[in-house]
Design an enzyme around this catalytic site. Structure first.
Site, PDB file in Angstrom:
ATOM      1  N   GLY A   1     -12.625  -4.090   1.322  1.00 54.39           N
ATOM      2  CA  GLY A   1     -14.003  -3.622   1.540  1.00 54.39           C
ATOM      3  C   GLY A   1     -14.412  -2.606   0.492  1.00 54.39           C
ATOM      4  O   GLY A   1     -15.522  -2.654  -0.043  1.00 54.39           O
TER       5      GLY A   1
ATOM      6  N   LYS B   1     -19.498 -15.824   3.745  1.00 56.45           N
ATOM      7  CA  LYS B   1     -20.931 -15.596   3.928  1.00 56.45           C
ATOM      8  C   LYS B   1     -21.654 -15.039   2.714  1.00 56.45           C
ATOM      9  O   LYS B   1     -21.185 -14.088   2.088  1.00 56.45           O
ATOM     10  CB  LYS B   1     -21.118 -14.594   5.066  1.00 56.45           C
ATOM     11  CG  LYS B   1     -20.760 -15.132   6.427  1.00 56.45           C
ATOM     12  CD  LYS B   1     -21.116 -14.082   7.421  1.00 56.45           C
ATOM     13  CE  LYS B   1     -20.862 -14.518   8.840  1.00 56.45           C
ATOM     14  NZ  LYS B   1     -20.965 -13.367   9.729  1.00 56.45           N
TER      15      LYS B   1
ATOM     16  N   ARG C   1       0.826  -1.210   0.000  1.00 56.53           N
ATOM     17  CA  ARG C   1       0.000   0.000   0.000  1.00 56.53           C
ATOM     18  C   ARG C   1       0.861   1.261   0.000  1.00 56.53           C
ATOM     19  O   ARG C   1       0.479   2.280  -0.575  1.00 56.53           O
ATOM     20  CB  ARG C   1      -0.906   0.010   1.230  1.00 56.53           C
ATOM     21  CG  ARG C   1      -2.044  -0.961   1.090  1.00 56.53           C
ATOM     22  CD  ARG C   1      -2.898  -0.982   2.322  1.00 56.53           C
ATOM     23  NE  ARG C   1      -4.205  -1.534   1.997  1.00 56.53           N
ATOM     24  CZ  ARG C   1      -5.163  -1.729   2.864  1.00 56.53           C
ATOM     25  NH1 ARG C   1      -4.982  -1.419   4.134  1.00 56.53           N
ATOM     26  NH2 ARG C   1      -6.318  -2.224   2.489  1.00 56.53           N
TER      27      ARG C   1
ATOM     28  N   GLY D   1      -8.388  -9.656   0.761  1.00 54.54           N
ATOM     29  CA  GLY D   1      -7.157 -10.125   1.397  1.00 54.54           C
ATOM     30  C   GLY D   1      -6.723 -11.523   0.990  1.00 54.54           C
ATOM     31  O   GLY D   1      -5.562 -11.736   0.628  1.00 54.54           O
TER      32      GLY D   1
HETATM   33  P1  AMP Z   1     -14.617 -13.427   3.494  1.00 54.15           P
HETATM   34  O1  AMP Z   1     -14.039 -12.617   4.617  1.00 54.15           O
HETATM   35  O2  AMP Z   1     -16.088 -13.392   3.411  1.00 54.15           O
HETATM   36  O3  AMP Z   1     -13.931 -13.139   2.165  1.00 54.15           O
HETATM   37  O4  AMP Z   1     -14.315 -14.916   3.827  1.00 54.15           O
HETATM   38  C1  AMP Z   1     -13.020 -15.401   3.973  1.00 54.15           C
HETATM   39  C2  AMP Z   1     -13.066 -16.573   4.889  1.00 54.15           C
HETATM   40  O5  AMP Z   1     -13.933 -17.560   4.380  1.00 54.15           O
HETATM   41  C3  AMP Z   1     -11.719 -17.203   5.037  1.00 54.15           C
HETATM   42  O6  AMP Z   1     -11.295 -17.039   6.362  1.00 54.15           O
HETATM   43  C4  AMP Z   1     -11.984 -18.676   4.726  1.00 54.15           C
HETATM   44  O7  AMP Z   1     -11.353 -19.569   5.605  1.00 54.15           O
HETATM   45  C5  AMP Z   1     -13.490 -18.783   4.876  1.00 54.15           C
HETATM   46  N1  AMP Z   1     -14.032 -19.899   4.103  1.00 54.15           N
HETATM   47  C6  AMP Z   1     -13.893 -20.134   2.793  1.00 54.15           C
HETATM   48  N2  AMP Z   1     -14.474 -21.279   2.443  1.00 54.15           N
HETATM   49  C7  AMP Z   1     -15.002 -21.816   3.560  1.00 54.15           C
HETATM   50  C8  AMP Z   1     -15.719 -23.008   3.852  1.00 54.15           C
HETATM   51  N3  AMP Z   1     -15.981 -23.893   2.891  1.00 54.15           N
HETATM   52  N4  AMP Z   1     -16.099 -23.226   5.121  1.00 54.15           N
HETATM   53  C9  AMP Z   1     -15.798 -22.351   6.089  1.00 54.15           C
HETATM   54  N5  AMP Z   1     -15.132 -21.185   5.873  1.00 54.15           N
HETATM   55  C10 AMP Z   1     -14.727 -20.940   4.637  1.00 54.15           C
END
Ligand code: AMP
Length: 400
Positions: free
Chosen positions: A380, A207, A36, A357
């Site tokens: 974000g 999510k 950055r 990230g």
């Molecule tokens: P996000 O912050 O929404 O981009 O999500 C990233 C997180 O999603 C990471 O810490 C991953 O470990 C988690 N993640 C990805 N796939 C899975 C999965 N199949 N089950 C549980 N967590 C997951």
């Protein structure tokens, strides 16, 4: 309307306030990844090489207690900046007051000064993060012109980006976008609003609720939207596929159904998964096609899904990727994410854009980052941009 940019400004002998994003990982005074900071150098160099005085503002981490201030001073960042610029940088350990004002008044043309972490102001009633108008006005009073180059914070309305811009404009002065902000808007904006087709988006992460806005917006723009990662299994549940103990958002199953109906074959879901008995790198695992067996949870996409995603991406001319395909932090469940990253590196005819990230870490770990068109510096902020939202930090910059 097009935004004013730093190259539109005459900065000679001007006090140029620059909001940069120096929110870098730092432990015990040692800086981790400085991407950055490197990304902000073109704007800083433009100002100093054209005889301006560069006065830099940035936040670093979150300040909730007096103790946080010890770990989160910008002093080591200012020292590192001096190395990157190969010239002296003045650091002022204050965010307001006589010491800061004197230091600015003593600057020569071409000098660089770093103001202490803007979030030190959060200890006193969240003045920075709450965009206290008096604070924005005070900071604006320290300079002749403002340049916002902090894309990573552009989705926030804080005193050091939106506050200063608004106060500058109210005084008849200008607020411009820096080169990094301009580059981010150009790449993300073109990808979403004027993409070379086929345009394929890849969205992963934990999510559905975090990505729903992005999925919806991109379904209206892209030819295909590939979904992977933890949010897959809410879509599986909506399709009636068994999910075992996989991550699911029960209250989003209906929404997932609606999205799938709207999307038709635009939405591409994994067809197989690496499933394990526990959320643990060493847990016994296997590949499951379709239904996820009882007692197992899906932690990565499987080999057939990797192939399906590669086939979907093969003739793409624009690709935007945000979010991991599995639990990328655990080596046994990182393969899907790494395979997707590796494949993007081979798409030499396509505009490839990565944000977030984990996806950024994946392409850096693979050494393919320099084969991609653009790695966004804002997780974000890039997501909100892909969602079609107006980012307040960008909106506050003067129009041309
Ligand atoms: P996000 O912050 O929404 O981009 O999500 C990233 C997180 O999603 C990471 O810490 C991953 O470990 C988690 N993640 C990805 N796939 C899975 C999965 N199949 N089950 C549980 N967590 C997951």
């Amino acid at each position: 309307m097009a935004k004013l940019t730093v190259s539109d400004l005459d900065v000679k002998s001007k006090k140029v306030l620059i909001r940069v994003d120096f929110n870098v990982p730092i432990k015990g005074g040692v800086i981790g990844n400085d991407n950055r900071m490197v990304a902000a150098l073109p704007t800083i160099n433009y100002v100093t090489e054209n005889g301006g005085k560069a006065i830099l503002f940035s936040h670093l981490g979150r300040i909730k207690t007096e103790d946080d201030k010890k770990e989160l001073s910008l002093r080591p960042v200012a020292e590192h900046l001096a190395e990157l610029l190969n010239k002296p940088v003045t650091f002022v350990p204050e965010t307001r007051g006589a010491q800061l004002e004197d230091a600015i008044n003593n600057m020569e043309d071409g000098d660089v000064l770093v103001v202490e972490n803007t979030r030190f102001e959060d200890l006193d009633g969240k003045k920075e993060s709450g965009n206290d108008p008096e604070l924005g006005k005070y900071w604006a009073s320290l300079g002749d012109v403002f340049v916002n180059d902090a894309f990573g914070t552009a989705h926030r309305s804080h005193a050091s980006n939106v506050g200063i811009s608004e106060a500058m404009k109210a005084e008849g002065k200008k607020a411009a976008a820096g080169y990094l902000l301009e580059k981010e808007i150009q790449f993300l904006g073109n990808a979403v609003d004027d993409p070379k087709t086929p345009f394929v988006a890849i969205l992963g992460g934990a999510k559905v609720s975090d990505k729903i806005g992005v999925i919806n917006h991109l379904l209206g723009k892209a030819d295909k939207v590939i979904v992977g990662g933890g949010m897959t299994y809410t879509f599986y549940a909506a399709k009636g596929i068994k999910i075992g103990n996989s991550l699911v958002e029960e209250d989003k199953i209906e929404l997932a159904k609606e999205i799938m109906e709207k999307a038709g074959d635009k939405l591409v879901l994994p067809v197989d998964n690496v499933v394990a008995t526990e959320f643990n790198n060493d847990a016994p695992s296997q590949v499951a096609e379709g239904d996820i067996p009882d007692g197992y949870m899906a932690l990565d996409i499987g080999p057939k899904s990797v192939q399906l995603f590669k086939d979907t991406l093969a003739d793409a001319k624009t690709v935007v990727w945000n979010g991991p395909m599995g639990v990328f932090e655990m080596s046994n469940f990182a393969k899907g994410t790494l395979e997707v990253g590796k494949f993007l590196g081979t798409l030499s005819d396509a505009t490839t854009i990565v944000g977030g990230g984990d996806s950024t870490a994946a392409v850096q770990q693979l050494g393919v980052a320099d084969k991609l068109t653009h790695i966004s510096t804002g997780g974000g902020a890039s997501l909100e941009y892909l969602e079609g939202k107006t980012l307040p930090g960008i909106a506050a910059v003067s129009d041309k």
